[in-house]
Structure formats: C-alpha cells, structure tokens
Design a protein around this motif. Structure first.
Motif, PDB file in Angstrom:
ATOM      1  N   ASP A 225      35.465  29.347  39.844  1.00  0.00           N
ATOM      2  CA  ASP A 225      36.425  29.842  38.847  1.00  0.00           C
ATOM      3  C   ASP A 225      36.915  31.236  39.215  1.00  0.00           C
ATOM      4  O   ASP A 225      38.104  31.557  39.068  1.00  0.00           O
ATOM      5  N   MET A 229      40.778  32.476  40.101  1.00  0.00           N
ATOM      6  CA  MET A 229      41.457  33.610  39.472  1.00  0.00           C
ATOM      7  C   MET A 229      42.012  34.571  40.513  1.00  0.00           C
ATOM      8  O   MET A 229      43.132  35.085  40.372  1.00  0.00           O
ATOM      9  N   ASP A 232      45.104  32.883  42.239  1.00  0.00           N
ATOM     10  CA  ASP A 232      46.280  32.804  41.365  1.00  0.00           C
ATOM     11  C   ASP A 232      46.661  34.147  40.752  1.00  0.00           C
ATOM     12  O   ASP A 232      47.634  34.208  39.993  1.00  0.00           O
ATOM     13  N   GLN A 233      45.872  35.218  41.053  1.00  0.00           N
ATOM     14  CA  GLN A 233      46.112  36.551  40.472  1.00  0.00           C
ATOM     15  C   GLN A 233      46.208  36.468  38.947  1.00  0.00           C
ATOM     16  O   GLN A 233      47.092  37.029  38.312  1.00  0.00           O
ATOM     17  N   ASN A 234      45.236  35.755  38.389  1.00  0.00           N
ATOM     18  CA  ASN A 234      45.210  35.512  36.946  1.00  0.00           C
ATOM     19  C   ASN A 234      44.245  36.491  36.289  1.00  0.00           C
ATOM     20  O   ASN A 234      43.071  36.193  36.053  1.00  0.00           O
ATOM     21  N   ALA A 235      44.720  37.710  35.994  1.00  0.00           N
ATOM     22  CA  ALA A 235      43.860  38.732  35.409  1.00  0.00           C
ATOM     23  C   ALA A 235      43.530  38.431  33.955  1.00  0.00           C
ATOM     24  O   ALA A 235      42.514  38.905  33.440  1.00  0.00           O
ATOM     25  N   GLU A 236      44.384  37.648  33.267  1.00  0.00           N
ATOM     26  CA  GLU A 236      44.106  37.370  31.855  1.00  0.00           C
ATOM     27  C   GLU A 236      42.859  36.520  31.652  1.00  0.00           C
ATOM     28  O   GLU A 236      42.234  36.569  30.592  1.00  0.00           O
ATOM     29  N   ALA A 237      42.486  35.734  32.662  1.00  0.00           N
ATOM     30  CA  ALA A 237      41.314  34.868  32.514  1.00  0.00           C
ATOM     31  C   ALA A 237      40.002  35.590  32.808  1.00  0.00           C
ATOM     32  O   ALA A 237      38.935  35.016  32.615  1.00  0.00           O
ATOM     33  N   TRP A 241      36.023  34.712  31.642  1.00  0.00           N
ATOM     34  CA  TRP A 241      35.060  34.388  32.709  1.00  0.00           C
ATOM     35  C   TRP A 241      33.810  35.237  32.574  1.00  0.00           C
ATOM     36  O   TRP A 241      32.689  34.738  32.724  1.00  0.00           O
ATOM     37  N   THR A 268      40.938  44.750  37.017  1.00  0.00           N
ATOM     38  CA  THR A 268      42.123  44.017  36.568  1.00  0.00           C
ATOM     39  C   THR A 268      43.304  44.266  37.487  1.00  0.00           C
ATOM     40  O   THR A 268      44.066  43.344  37.807  1.00  0.00           O
ATOM     41  N   PHE A 271      43.195  42.155  40.556  1.00  0.00           N
ATOM     42  CA  PHE A 271      43.651  40.785  40.342  1.00  0.00           C
ATOM     43  C   PHE A 271      45.167  40.693  40.237  1.00  0.00           C
ATOM     44  O   PHE A 271      45.785  39.763  40.742  1.00  0.00           O
ATOM     45  N   ALA A 272      45.767  41.661  39.547  1.00  0.00           N
ATOM     46  CA  ALA A 272      47.178  41.536  39.182  1.00  0.00           C
ATOM     47  C   ALA A 272      48.136  42.090  40.221  1.00  0.00           C
ATOM     48  O   ALA A 272      49.331  41.768  40.183  1.00  0.00           O
TER      49      ALA A 272
END
Length: 311
Positions: A225, A229, A232-237, A241, A268, A271-272
C-alpha cells in the motif's frame, strides 16, 4: 522491515518446514532385522549450535547480555547505569534494551551469508540419499563451481556425521528434500519487490510465509500500500495508512510511523512533489570523498578548490 522479519523468523522456519507424514515401513525380512537401526532424518544446522551441539559462543553471550539488560531495566535502572555496570558501549546497551525479543538479536548473527549457501540444497539431498563421505561431497560441489575448501563442508556436517558411514553401494529410496529457510534479508527483498517483478518460485515461498505468519502478511500489505501511494503520489492516503499501521501489532513499523508524525509536512511533500534530494546527497558524498583523500595533508582552502574544480 529487517527488524520485523527478524522478530518473526522462527515463524518463517515453521511455515516452510514440512511435517513428516510418511509412515514407518513394516517388513519381516531377515535382512531388515539384521540391519542397523534406521538413519534419523537429517535436519540442517540452524546456526545456533556449534560442531559439538552446544550453543555457539556468540549465541550464549548474546542471550546472557539480553537477559541481564532486560533484568536491570525491570529493576528501573537507566541505560547509563547499565552501561557502567556491565562495561558495555552505550549503543550496545540501547540495542539490547530496544529489542522486542531475543530472536531479533540472534537472527542476523545466525543467518549470515556463506559461500556454501547455493550448494546446501544439493548437499542435503545427497546426505539424505546416504552419501556421508565429506571429501566426496566436496568434490561434487567443486565440479558445480564451489571454491571453498573441504573443511568448510566438514564443519557444516560435523554435528550429523556418524563414524563408518561411507558412500553406500545401493542408496535407499529417495526422501522428500529438505527446505532451507531463506535468510531474513532475502525475505525482506521479496517483500520490497513489486509483485509483478517477483520470480514465480520466490512468490510461491512468500505466499507460504504469509499464510503461516499473520504478522508478516499484514506487513506485506502495508508495504505494498505504501509503494502504491508513492507511485501514484497520493499524499491524501498517508494519514489513513498510518492509522492502519498503528492498529496492528508491528512495533518496528510503529517506529516508522512515529517518525512520519514528527515531520509530517516533509513526508507529505515527498509524496506530492516530484523533487528529490538525490543530487544533494550525491554532492555530499563527493565532498566527503575529496575530504578523505586529503586527510591530514591540507586544510579548508585546498579542499574548497578541489570541490570547485573537480568534475
């Protein structure tokens, strides 16, 4: 990951060790009646015992120190007091104090890589077939590319070597091969590798490990997982997690999540954003190399010029 796999390495050994369900052969043959007692199943050494079957010095010393440190901690003593009393380095005392179990400390010492590792499955097979002649086994694996001496093979088999057990003329019926548990670092590599890039054999063993050890199954899910993240550069998840990790009994991953909480903005941003500190780390490594090359022979002015003018 290495700490988590180390704590649960006994669970890995149990998951990959098949149970013997083969019944004992019954016969009334005179040859069988006069023959010697049957050979016990060969169990490869696990690195915990020496050639005489006693605990290795490293294992005994680690066990003794771990128990001593844990006992003093239960008495309320500080790490500095334990260090002075046991005359150990502070980092050593801290490592023994933070260990979740004794297996976490022993797994690295007892699972070090060896030149003999690639040839152990073949040696186990030949030993179970009845070939107990160590020089003969050494010549066989030499033909396969082994470069070590015969003493290395002799030390490996010494706990199971019986007197007067040469190569039999008619080997017995083949038995199921012995599966050597993988090294902890190998299991970590399987977990950290993308599932579509993992070889089929490794994926099958990892599946068996996940089935036999629920903690490592949860660890694999969290790692994959986390990789999704990052990809996909999915910082919101990320907050969800971290909450899932904290809800599971995985102390090593809890430490990672606590570090994320202390610097959540930077994590964060990692990730973003597409930026990376790789170039900065590369320049730091180059500066350290130039500094060590001139250690003791020059001062800051020469180092400055070498850094500015070097490619």
């Amino acid at each position: 990951m290495e700490k988590t796999v180390g704590v649960h390495h006994s669970c890995i050994r149990a998951a990959l060790t098949p149970t013997s369900d083969i019944p004992e052969p019954t016969t009334t043959s005179l040859v069988t009646a006069e023959s010697s007692e049957p050979e016990p199943d060969f169990v490869p050494p696990d690195g915990m015992l020496d050639v005489l079957g006693r605990p290795r010095r490293l294992v005994a010393r680690t066990t003794e120190r771990y128990e001593a440190v844990q006992q003093r901690l239960s008495e309320g003593k500080s790490l500095a007091a334990i260090r002075r009393e046991m005359r150990l380095d502070h980092s050593t005392v801290r490592r023994f104090a933070r260990a979740q179990s004794l297996d976490e400390l022993l797994v690295k010492a007892t699972n070090r890589a060896s030149k003999l590792d690639p040839y152990k499955p073949y040696l186990h097979q030949r030993w179970r077939e009845g070939c107990h002649d160590v020089p003969h086994l050494h010549r066989e694996i030499q033909e396969q590319g082994f470069t070590g001496d015969v003493q290395r093979v002799r030390r490996y088999f010494r706990p199971f070597k019986k007197p007067h057990s040469p190569l039999p003329k008619s080997p017995p019926a083949p038995q199921p091969p012995v599966r050597t548990p993988p090294k902890p670092r190998r299991v970590v590599r399987w977990i950290m590798t993308a599932p579509d890039r993992l070889p089929e054999a490794d994926a099958a063993e990892l599946k068996e490990i996940r089935t036999g050890c629920p903690h490592l199954d949860l660890t694999v899910r969290h790692v994959r997982d986390f990789a999704a993240m990052m990809r996909d550069q999915n910082a919101e998840a990320l907050p969800a997690w971290m909450d899932r990790v904290k809800a599971d009994d995985l102390p090593a991953l809890h430490s990672l999540v606590n570090g994320f909480h202390r610097d959540l903005d930077a994590v964060t941003a990692a990730f973003a954003t597409p930026w990376s500190s790789g170039q900065v780390e590369g320049h730091v490594t180059r500066a350290k190399l130039l500094k060590r090359m001139g250690f003791g022979r020059a001062h800051l002015p020469l180092l400055r010029k070498r850094i500015l003018h070097s490619p």
